[in-house]
Design a protein around this motif. Structure first.
Motif: not given
Length: 193
Positions: A4-5, A81-84, A144-155
């Motif tokens: 992301g940014t 609490n951020i993705p690893v 499983g399948k890709p999931q993203y937060n509201k900013n488009g970052i993969m979670t």
């Protein structure tokens, strides 16, 4: 979708279980670095989060999976609490990947070869295709399948990198065919040249 940014909180681990002739991190993979404790590693994860990283990105982590899992548990108890992201060459044991199911959110994994001869030639790992297929299957079971937060970052999910090697177009086509036939649109494929 990872950096992301704000960037990814990247932590490089020394050593690698592959010996790729084209390695871009050869100094690190050959042992550059310093020894730290599990508790210090947990602190580093929190420090990266505090600096605004979108995720914790563990590069060549396979040989330290037990220590990383301990550090992640400590860090999560202290507010991580951020993705690893598990950033690996794909030559991982299924047992290790299974053991990480409760601490890893995203797998950023290579799928280097489809042919045993080519994997032997470039990475001295004839069994790479078999090991990578089994590891990837377990990674998918874990996240499983890709999931993203509201900013488009993969979670959650899997990104598979494939490096197209010179004069190995057929190899790359076989890798991509296998990945799409097996996982369809449930994974992200990043093709590099």
């Amino acid at each position: 979708c990872l950096s992301g940014t704000k960037g990814s909180g990247t932590v490089f681990f020394s050593g690698c279980n592959l010996k790729c002739v084209y390695c871009q991190n050869k100094a690190v993979s050959m042992g550059l670095g310093k020894e730290i404790t599990v508790s210090r590693l947990a602190e580093i994860f929190i420090e990266l989060q505090d600096k605004g990283a979108n995720n914790i990105n563990l590069v060549t982590p396979d040989q330290y999976a037990i220590q990383i899992k301990k550090a992640l548990k400590i860090a999560k108890e202290n507010g991580l609490n951020i993705p690893v992201v598990y950033n690996t060459g794909g030559y991982c044991s299924v047992e290790v990947i299974k053991s990480l199911s409760d601490v890893i959110d995203v797998y950023l994994t290579d799928f280097k070869y489809f042919s045993q001869d080519i994997s032997q030639k470039y990475s001295l790992a004839r069994d790479y295709p078999l090991v990578a297929k089994a590891a990837l299957k377990q990674m998918f079971l874990n996240v499983g399948k890709p999931q993203y937060n509201k900013n488009g970052i993969m979670t959650k999910g899997i990104i598979i990198r494939h490096l197209c090697l010179p004069e190995n177009k057929k190899e790359s086509k076989n890798v991509i065919k296998y990945l799409y036939k097996t996982y369809g649109d449930d994974i992200i494929i990043s093709i590099m040249n």
